[in-house]
Design a protein around this motif. Structure first.
Motif, PDB file in Angstrom:
ATOM      1  N   THR A  79       7.079  -0.770  -6.347  1.00  0.00           N
ATOM      2  CA  THR A  79       7.153  -2.239  -6.401  1.00  0.00           C
ATOM      3  C   THR A  79       6.014  -2.951  -5.673  1.00  0.00           C
ATOM      4  N   ALA A  80       5.135  -2.212  -5.004  1.00  0.00           N
ATOM      5  CA  ALA A  80       4.087  -2.846  -4.189  1.00  0.00           C
ATOM      6  C   ALA A  80       3.190  -3.761  -5.017  1.00  0.00           C
ATOM      7  N   HIS A  81       2.945  -3.405  -6.273  1.00  0.00           N
ATOM      8  CA  HIS A  81       2.061  -4.210  -7.117  1.00  0.00           C
ATOM      9  C   HIS A  81       2.670  -5.561  -7.485  1.00  0.00           C
ATOM     10  N   GLU A  82       3.960  -5.745  -7.180  1.00  0.00           N
ATOM     11  CA  GLU A  82       4.652  -6.993  -7.506  1.00  0.00           C
ATOM     12  C   GLU A  82       4.978  -7.836  -6.271  1.00  0.00           C
ATOM     13  N   LYS A  83       4.990  -7.228  -5.100  1.00  0.00           N
ATOM     14  CA  LYS A  83       5.438  -7.901  -3.889  1.00  0.00           C
ATOM     15  C   LYS A  83       4.337  -8.783  -3.300  1.00  0.00           C
ATOM     16  N   PRO A  84       4.670 -10.003  -2.869  1.00  0.00           N
ATOM     17  CA  PRO A  84       3.656 -10.900  -2.288  1.00  0.00           C
ATOM     18  C   PRO A  84       2.903 -10.290  -1.109  1.00  0.00           C
ATOM     19  N   SER A  85       3.575  -9.464  -0.319  1.00  0.00           N
ATOM     20  CA  SER A  85       2.925  -8.877   0.860  1.00  0.00           C
ATOM     21  C   SER A  85       1.879  -7.837   0.501  1.00  0.00           C
ATOM     22  N   PHE A  86       2.011  -7.219  -0.682  1.00  0.00           N
ATOM     23  CA  PHE A  86       1.199  -6.050  -0.988  1.00  0.00           C
ATOM     24  C   PHE A  86       0.297  -6.174  -2.215  1.00  0.00           C
ATOM     25  N   PHE A 142      -6.098  -6.242  12.687  1.00  0.00           N
ATOM     26  CA  PHE A 142      -6.245  -5.469  11.467  1.00  0.00           C
ATOM     27  C   PHE A 142      -5.101  -4.461  11.445  1.00  0.00           C
ATOM     28  N   THR A 143      -4.335  -4.469  10.369  1.00  0.00           N
ATOM     29  CA  THR A 143      -3.136  -3.626  10.306  1.00  0.00           C
ATOM     30  C   THR A 143      -3.056  -2.930   8.952  1.00  0.00           C
ATOM     31  N   CYS A 144      -2.167  -1.941   8.867  1.00  0.00           N
ATOM     32  CA  CYS A 144      -2.037  -1.189   7.620  1.00  0.00           C
ATOM     33  C   CYS A 144      -0.603  -0.762   7.376  1.00  0.00           C
ATOM     34  N   THR A 145      -0.365  -0.369   6.137  1.00  0.00           N
ATOM     35  CA  THR A 145       0.909   0.215   5.736  1.00  0.00           C
ATOM     36  C   THR A 145       0.627   1.433   4.868  1.00  0.00           C
ATOM     37  N   MET A 146       1.610   2.297   4.739  1.00  0.00           N
ATOM     38  CA  MET A 146       1.480   3.555   4.019  1.00  0.00           C
ATOM     39  C   MET A 146       2.325   3.507   2.750  1.00  0.00           C
ATOM     40  N   LEU A 147       1.732   3.837   1.614  1.00  0.00           N
ATOM     41  CA  LEU A 147       2.480   3.858   0.362  1.00  0.00           C
ATOM     42  C   LEU A 147       3.400   5.080   0.294  1.00  0.00           C
ATOM     43  N   THR A 148       4.599   4.860  -0.212  1.00  0.00           N
ATOM     44  CA  THR A 148       5.573   5.949  -0.355  1.00  0.00           C
ATOM     45  C   THR A 148       6.102   5.981  -1.783  1.00  0.00           C
ATOM     46  N   PRO A 182      -3.415  -5.189  -9.598  1.00  0.00           N
ATOM     47  CA  PRO A 182      -2.431  -4.421  -8.821  1.00  0.00           C
ATOM     48  C   PRO A 182      -1.711  -3.356  -9.638  1.00  0.00           C
ATOM     49  N   LYS A 183      -1.428  -3.656 -10.900  1.00  0.00           N
ATOM     50  CA  LYS A 183      -0.749  -2.672 -11.744  1.00  0.00           C
ATOM     51  C   LYS A 183      -1.643  -1.461 -12.001  1.00  0.00           C
ATOM     52  N   GLU A 184      -2.963  -1.683 -12.091  1.00  0.00           N
ATOM     53  CA  GLU A 184      -3.894  -0.559 -12.270  1.00  0.00           C
ATOM     54  C   GLU A 184      -3.863   0.363 -11.060  1.00  0.00           C
ATOM     55  N   ALA A 185      -3.787  -0.231  -9.861  1.00  0.00           N
ATOM     56  CA  ALA A 185      -3.716   0.581  -8.648  1.00  0.00           C
ATOM     57  C   ALA A 185      -2.440   1.420  -8.641  1.00  0.00           C
ATOM     58  N   LYS A 186      -1.344   0.826  -9.067  1.00  0.00           N
ATOM     59  CA  LYS A 186      -0.088   1.585  -9.161  1.00  0.00           C
ATOM     60  C   LYS A 186      -0.223   2.725 -10.167  1.00  0.00           C
ATOM     61  N   GLN A 187      -0.833   2.439 -11.310  1.00  0.00           N
ATOM     62  CA  GLN A 187      -1.002   3.465 -12.337  1.00  0.00           C
ATOM     63  C   GLN A 187      -1.875   4.609 -11.835  1.00  0.00           C
ATOM     64  N   PHE A 188      -2.880   4.264 -11.029  1.00  0.00           N
ATOM     65  CA  PHE A 188      -3.719   5.303 -10.423  1.00  0.00           C
ATOM     66  C   PHE A 188      -2.868   6.225  -9.558  1.00  0.00           C
ATOM     67  N   ILE A 189      -2.035   5.648  -8.704  1.00  0.00           N
ATOM     68  CA  ILE A 189      -1.173   6.460  -7.834  1.00  0.00           C
ATOM     69  C   ILE A 189      -0.189   7.268  -8.668  1.00  0.00           C
ATOM     70  N   ASP A 190       0.385   6.649  -9.694  1.00  0.00           N
ATOM     71  CA  ASP A 190       1.354   7.354 -10.540  1.00  0.00           C
ATOM     72  C   ASP A 190       0.740   8.572 -11.215  1.00  0.00           C
ATOM     73  N   SER A 191      -0.571   8.549 -11.437  1.00  0.00           N
ATOM     74  CA  SER A 191      -1.224   9.614 -12.200  1.00  0.00           C
ATOM     75  C   SER A 191      -1.577  10.838 -11.365  1.00  0.00           C
TER      76      SER A 191
END
Length: 221
Positions: A79-86, A142-148, A182-191
């Motif tokens: 859902t990260a590609h849809e969330k305002p924060s991400f 400067f902060t970060c989060t980790m994709l799961t 953002p959806k392309e980035a998700k598709q990259f991870i999905d692949s």
């Protein structure tokens, strides 16, 4: 999810593995990296890759209170590609978070058993991360989060979710300075196909974030 990890390699090994040209300022190995601490990340600034420390726990640029970061150590890839924060970060603020193992807690009949999880046949690896810059009332972070993602067959025995570990050949591609939808980035991870993992039990000593020595990774006898 992922709430603790390690980075024990020496600086030279990190520089060589990730092809970083400049030294890492104030590099310190750690047996027990926890949310709210500084983590070693790699970004591409448009000219070259750079390694440096930023705080683990995303504080979005629009946030009024930096404490929100403690609730945003992970971002769900689904859902990260849809969330305002991400979603804007998926487009153009992607990073590598460097590690050599992570901890997860397996629930059994009596307790949660901590396990140290490593990538098989690879000492150093990179989590897929997102980063942001926050400024408010004269303070800058400067902060970060980790994709799961949902756990694979190996991790399902331990926990229902897992961090996304990028294959070697996908690391540089993830942090390329080009802007993606953002959806392309998700598709990259999905692949991607993640490498095989190994795991062993460690002591509940690691449960306390202030404990940061070799006892954290000692195999439980």
């Amino acid at each position: 999810m992922c709430g603790r990890f390690t980075l024990l390699a020496d600086e030279e090994e990190i520089l060589q593995t990730f092809d970083i040209k400049q030294p890492i300022t104030d590099y310190q190995p750690s047996f027990n990296i926890a949310p709210g601490q500084s983590v070693l990340t790699i970004i591409h600034d448009g000219k070259e890759k750079r390694a440096g420390y930023i705080r683990w726990g995303l504080v979005p640029s629009w946030a009024k209170d930096e404490k929100i970061g403690y609730k945003m150590i992970n971002a769900r890839n689904e859902t990260a590609h849809e969330k305002p924060s991400f979603k804007k970060l998926m487009a153009k603020k992607r990073c590598l978070i460097i590690a050599d193992s992570f901890y997860e807690w397996q629930q059994d009949a009596q307790q949660k058993q901590p396990k140290r999880i490593q990538v098989k046949d690879r000492e150093l690896f990179a989590f897929a991360g997102l980063w942001d810059k926050w400024e408010y009332a004269g303070k800058k972070l400067f902060t970060c989060t980790m994709l799961t993602t949902e756990a694979n067959d190996f991790m399902q025995k331990i926990h229902h979710r897992m961090p996304i570990i990028l294959p070697k050949e996908k690391q540089d591609e993830w942090i390329q300075p080009n802007t993606l939808h953002p959806k392309e980035a998700k598709q990259f991870i999905d692949s991607i196909q993640m490498d095989q993992l190994t795991a062993y039990d460690v002591s509940t000593y690691v449960n306390t974030a202030k404990n940061n020595d070799k006892n954290c990774i000692a195999p439980l006898v």
